[in-house]
Scaffold this motif. Structure first.
Motif, PDB file in Angstrom:
ATOM      1  N   ARG A  97      49.462 -38.579 -11.214  1.00  0.00           N
ATOM      2  CA  ARG A  97      50.830 -38.964 -11.579  1.00  0.00           C
ATOM      3  C   ARG A  97      51.807 -38.362 -10.563  1.00  0.00           C
ATOM      4  O   ARG A  97      52.442 -37.336 -10.797  1.00  0.00           O
ATOM      5  CB  ARG A  97      51.155 -38.511 -13.001  1.00  0.00           C
ATOM      6  CG  ARG A  97      50.200 -39.119 -14.029  1.00  0.00           C
ATOM      7  CD  ARG A  97      50.683 -38.955 -15.451  1.00  0.00           C
ATOM      8  NE  ARG A  97      49.717 -39.495 -16.406  1.00  0.00           N
ATOM      9  CZ  ARG A  97      49.584 -40.782 -16.699  1.00  0.00           C
ATOM     10  NH1 ARG A  97      50.362 -41.669 -16.107  1.00  0.00           N
ATOM     11  NH2 ARG A  97      48.673 -41.189 -17.583  1.00  0.00           N
ATOM     12  N   ILE A  98      51.862 -39.017  -9.414  1.00  0.00           N
ATOM     13  CA  ILE A  98      52.683 -38.556  -8.301  1.00  0.00           C
ATOM     14  C   ILE A  98      53.763 -39.590  -8.025  1.00  0.00           C
ATOM     15  O   ILE A  98      53.504 -40.790  -7.994  1.00  0.00           O
ATOM     16  CB  ILE A  98      51.818 -38.361  -7.032  1.00  0.00           C
ATOM     17  CG1 ILE A  98      50.650 -37.410  -7.338  1.00  0.00           C
ATOM     18  CG2 ILE A  98      52.650 -37.835  -5.876  1.00  0.00           C
ATOM     19  CD1 ILE A  98      49.645 -37.327  -6.204  1.00  0.00           C
ATOM     20  N   ARG A  99      54.988 -39.111  -7.825  1.00  0.00           N
ATOM     21  CA  ARG A  99      56.111 -40.018  -7.614  1.00  0.00           C
ATOM     22  C   ARG A  99      55.885 -40.887  -6.377  1.00  0.00           C
ATOM     23  O   ARG A  99      55.457 -40.406  -5.332  1.00  0.00           O
ATOM     24  CB  ARG A  99      57.412 -39.219  -7.448  1.00  0.00           C
ATOM     25  CG  ARG A  99      58.670 -40.083  -7.413  1.00  0.00           C
ATOM     26  CD  ARG A  99      59.902 -39.209  -7.642  1.00  0.00           C
ATOM     27  NE  ARG A  99      60.126 -38.312  -6.532  1.00  0.00           N
ATOM     28  CZ  ARG A  99      60.873 -38.618  -5.464  1.00  0.00           C
ATOM     29  NH1 ARG A  99      61.427 -39.805  -5.373  1.00  0.00           N
ATOM     30  NH2 ARG A  99      61.066 -37.739  -4.517  1.00  0.00           N
ATOM     31  N   ASN A 100      56.132 -42.166  -6.517  1.00  0.00           N
ATOM     32  CA  ASN A 100      56.023 -43.160  -5.441  1.00  0.00           C
ATOM     33  C   ASN A 100      54.583 -43.426  -5.009  1.00  0.00           C
ATOM     34  O   ASN A 100      54.360 -44.130  -4.016  1.00  0.00           O
ATOM     35  CB  ASN A 100      56.854 -42.753  -4.210  1.00  0.00           C
ATOM     36  CG  ASN A 100      58.338 -42.831  -4.483  1.00  0.00           C
ATOM     37  OD1 ASN A 100      58.793 -43.632  -5.295  1.00  0.00           O
ATOM     38  ND2 ASN A 100      59.108 -41.982  -3.810  1.00  0.00           N
ATOM     39  N   LEU A 101      53.603 -42.900  -5.755  1.00  0.00           N
ATOM     40  CA  LEU A 101      52.215 -43.151  -5.382  1.00  0.00           C
ATOM     41  C   LEU A 101      51.873 -44.635  -5.505  1.00  0.00           C
ATOM     42  O   LEU A 101      51.110 -45.171  -4.698  1.00  0.00           O
ATOM     43  CB  LEU A 101      51.265 -42.325  -6.255  1.00  0.00           C
ATOM     44  CG  LEU A 101      49.771 -42.536  -6.005  1.00  0.00           C
ATOM     45  CD1 LEU A 101      49.401 -42.156  -4.566  1.00  0.00           C
ATOM     46  CD2 LEU A 101      48.940 -41.713  -6.996  1.00  0.00           C
ATOM     47  N   ARG A 103      53.682 -47.178  -4.849  1.00  0.00           N
ATOM     48  CA  ARG A 103      54.127 -47.853  -3.618  1.00  0.00           C
ATOM     49  C   ARG A 103      53.101 -47.693  -2.508  1.00  0.00           C
ATOM     50  O   ARG A 103      52.759 -48.656  -1.811  1.00  0.00           O
ATOM     51  CB  ARG A 103      55.467 -47.249  -3.185  1.00  0.00           C
ATOM     52  CG  ARG A 103      55.977 -47.685  -1.815  1.00  0.00           C
ATOM     53  CD  ARG A 103      56.960 -46.660  -1.260  1.00  0.00           C
ATOM     54  NE  ARG A 103      56.309 -45.377  -1.029  1.00  0.00           N
ATOM     55  CZ  ARG A 103      56.979 -44.241  -0.865  1.00  0.00           C
ATOM     56  NH1 ARG A 103      58.285 -44.225  -0.944  1.00  0.00           N
ATOM     57  NH2 ARG A 103      56.319 -43.116  -0.645  1.00  0.00           N
ATOM     58  N   ASP A 104      52.562 -46.483  -2.369  1.00  0.00           N
ATOM     59  CA  ASP A 104      51.605 -46.225  -1.296  1.00  0.00           C
ATOM     60  C   ASP A 104      50.258 -46.885  -1.582  1.00  0.00           C
ATOM     61  O   ASP A 104      49.573 -47.342  -0.652  1.00  0.00           O
ATOM     62  CB  ASP A 104      51.445 -44.715  -1.112  1.00  0.00           C
ATOM     63  CG  ASP A 104      52.761 -44.045  -0.762  1.00  0.00           C
ATOM     64  OD1 ASP A 104      53.544 -44.653  -0.020  1.00  0.00           O
ATOM     65  OD2 ASP A 104      53.004 -42.924  -1.236  1.00  0.00           O
ATOM     66  N   THR A 146      63.327 -43.636   1.696  1.00  0.00           N
ATOM     67  CA  THR A 146      63.260 -43.568   0.232  1.00  0.00           C
ATOM     68  C   THR A 146      62.891 -42.182  -0.278  1.00  0.00           C
ATOM     69  O   THR A 146      63.191 -41.837  -1.424  1.00  0.00           O
ATOM     70  CB  THR A 146      62.246 -44.581  -0.316  1.00  0.00           C
ATOM     71  OG1 THR A 146      60.970 -44.369   0.309  1.00  0.00           O
ATOM     72  CG2 THR A 146      62.701 -46.001  -0.039  1.00  0.00           C
ATOM     73  N   ASP A 147      62.218 -41.379   0.564  1.00  0.00           N
ATOM     74  CA  ASP A 147      61.782 -40.054   0.125  1.00  0.00           C
ATOM     75  C   ASP A 147      62.579 -38.928   0.770  1.00  0.00           C
ATOM     76  O   ASP A 147      62.187 -37.775   0.681  1.00  0.00           O
ATOM     77  CB  ASP A 147      60.301 -39.848   0.470  1.00  0.00           C
ATOM     78  CG  ASP A 147      59.388 -40.648  -0.429  1.00  0.00           C
ATOM     79  OD1 ASP A 147      59.916 -41.363  -1.293  1.00  0.00           O
ATOM     80  OD2 ASP A 147      58.164 -40.565  -0.259  1.00  0.00           O
ATOM     81  N   ARG A 150      63.236 -35.795  -1.232  1.00  0.00           N
ATOM     82  CA  ARG A 150      62.143 -35.104  -1.890  1.00  0.00           C
ATOM     83  C   ARG A 150      62.067 -33.665  -1.414  1.00  0.00           C
ATOM     84  O   ARG A 150      62.193 -33.379  -0.229  1.00  0.00           O
ATOM     85  CB  ARG A 150      60.804 -35.797  -1.580  1.00  0.00           C
ATOM     86  CG  ARG A 150      59.664 -35.280  -2.427  1.00  0.00           C
ATOM     87  CD  ARG A 150      58.382 -36.026  -2.069  1.00  0.00           C
ATOM     88  NE  ARG A 150      57.900 -35.587  -0.750  1.00  0.00           N
ATOM     89  CZ  ARG A 150      56.854 -36.129  -0.154  1.00  0.00           C
ATOM     90  NH1 ARG A 150      56.222 -37.133  -0.710  1.00  0.00           N
ATOM     91  NH2 ARG A 150      56.461 -35.688   1.032  1.00  0.00           N
ATOM     92  N   ASP A 230      45.705 -32.939  -5.932  1.00  0.00           N
ATOM     93  CA  ASP A 230      46.569 -34.107  -5.735  1.00  0.00           C
ATOM     94  C   ASP A 230      46.948 -34.261  -4.264  1.00  0.00           C
ATOM     95  O   ASP A 230      47.254 -35.362  -3.804  1.00  0.00           O
ATOM     96  CB  ASP A 230      47.823 -34.002  -6.601  1.00  0.00           C
ATOM     97  CG  ASP A 230      48.569 -32.690  -6.409  1.00  0.00           C
ATOM     98  OD1 ASP A 230      47.907 -31.665  -6.178  1.00  0.00           O
ATOM     99  OD2 ASP A 230      49.802 -32.695  -6.497  1.00  0.00           O
TER     100      ASP A 230
END
Length: 308
Positions: A97-101, A103-104, A146-147, A150, A230
């Motif tokens: 549960r990683i942000r923007n994962l 998308r990747d 977008t990041d 972060r 992760d």
């Protein structure tokens, strides 16, 4: 034959050490120049850890061994998921549960589908290479924008600082290790393949692919033991995107790369299937547990056994 095995081992050592030296020197230089940590991670570190694959694929294509060049990339992507993530998850369950994962993961699947299409096309030439590299650069720019907010304060990878003289030693020495290591590895792999009657495609998909993935393997195993598994997931997803779009793209710009029919009809579809399975597992379960990790290792063992 023993001399070829020793050459292969020496090539792997030089590739691994060269990538480590280059990354340390380049990250230190980037930090001294004030580059943002995120940008360092996406470009300097990501490119540096994938340089073994790039140098090997490029050298193989120039040495008229395109099956090793393509097999290296396809085999590395498969090994990244099944071997590296499987081993990391078996050591410590991976929280996905990683942000923007998401998308990747989508970009990784797009790159895999592109590889599938190129495999059936039969050759990756200049026009495809330019498009692939442009797509990778566009993706990096998009991710950076977008990041950009972060927080990367805890990123140990970008906290490297060495003196100016050592930066030059690391960078020059790392590049030298990569170039000589790639030359030794390709020469030894071709000789071993010919000696045992094994196809260059199989050598590229197994020995060369795993060998050039050693930086990612080392990073992921260390991260797993530190309970930061992760990190291994992000490392693998990013590497798989770069391997197809960057490595094969750059290689095709230098020289056209034919795709071996056996790789196009089985190994690339298998790589795509593994990528889809990983994405489905992550999106549905949100984690990769020890059981899944052991299963991934078993599948990889079966895949290698089938190839050999």
């Amino acid at each position: 034959m023993l001399s070829n095995v020793l050459m292969l081992a020496a090539g792997l050592v030089l590739l691994t050490a060269g990538a480590e030296f280059l990354v340390r020197g380049a990250v230190s230089l980037a930090n001294r120049l004030g580059m943002p940590p995120l940008l360092i991670g996406l470009t300097v570190v990501g490119f540096g850890t994938s340089l073994p694959e790039l140098l090997v694929s490029l050298q193989a294509a120039l040495d008229n061994a395109p099956a090793i060049a393509v097999g290296n990339v396809v085999g590395s992507n498969t090994a990244n998921i099944l071997l590296i993530l499987g081993l990391a998850a078996a050591i410590s369950p991976i929280n996905a549960r990683i942000r923007n994962l998401g998308r990747d993961l989508v970009m990784m699947l797009v790159a895999a589908v592109v590889m599938l299409g190129l495999g059936f096309w039969g050759v990756i030439d200049l026009k495809f290479g330019v498009v692939m590299v442009a797509a990778l650069l566009g993706y990096l720019v998009f991710v950076t924008l977008t990041d950009r907010n972060r927080a990367d304060a805890d990123d140990e990878t970008t906290a490297i600082h060495v003196g100016g003289l050592w930066e030059a030693v690391y960078i020059v020495g790392g590049l030298g290790g990569l170039f000589f290591g790639a030359e030794l590895l390709i020469d030894a792999a071709i000789a071993i393949a010919q000696g045992f009657g094994i196809s260059e495609a199989v050598i590229g998909l197994t020995i060369v692919a795993v060998g050039t993935s050693l930086p990612e393997l080392a990073t992921s195993v260390v991260a797993a033991f530190r309970r930061h598994a992760d990190v291994a997931l992000g490392n693998v997803v990013g590497s798989n995107i770069f391997n197809i779009l960057g490595i094969l793209g750059v290689t095709a710009i230098v020289t056209p790369v034919p795709v071996d029919p056996s790789i196009a009809t089985f190994d690339i579809p298998f790589m795509l299937a593994v990528s889809v399975a990983l994405s489905a597992l992550i999106m549905l379960a949100g984690r990769i547990g020890r059981g899944a990790g052991i299963a991934m290792l078993a599948v990889y063992g079966g895949y290698v056994a089938w190839l050999l």
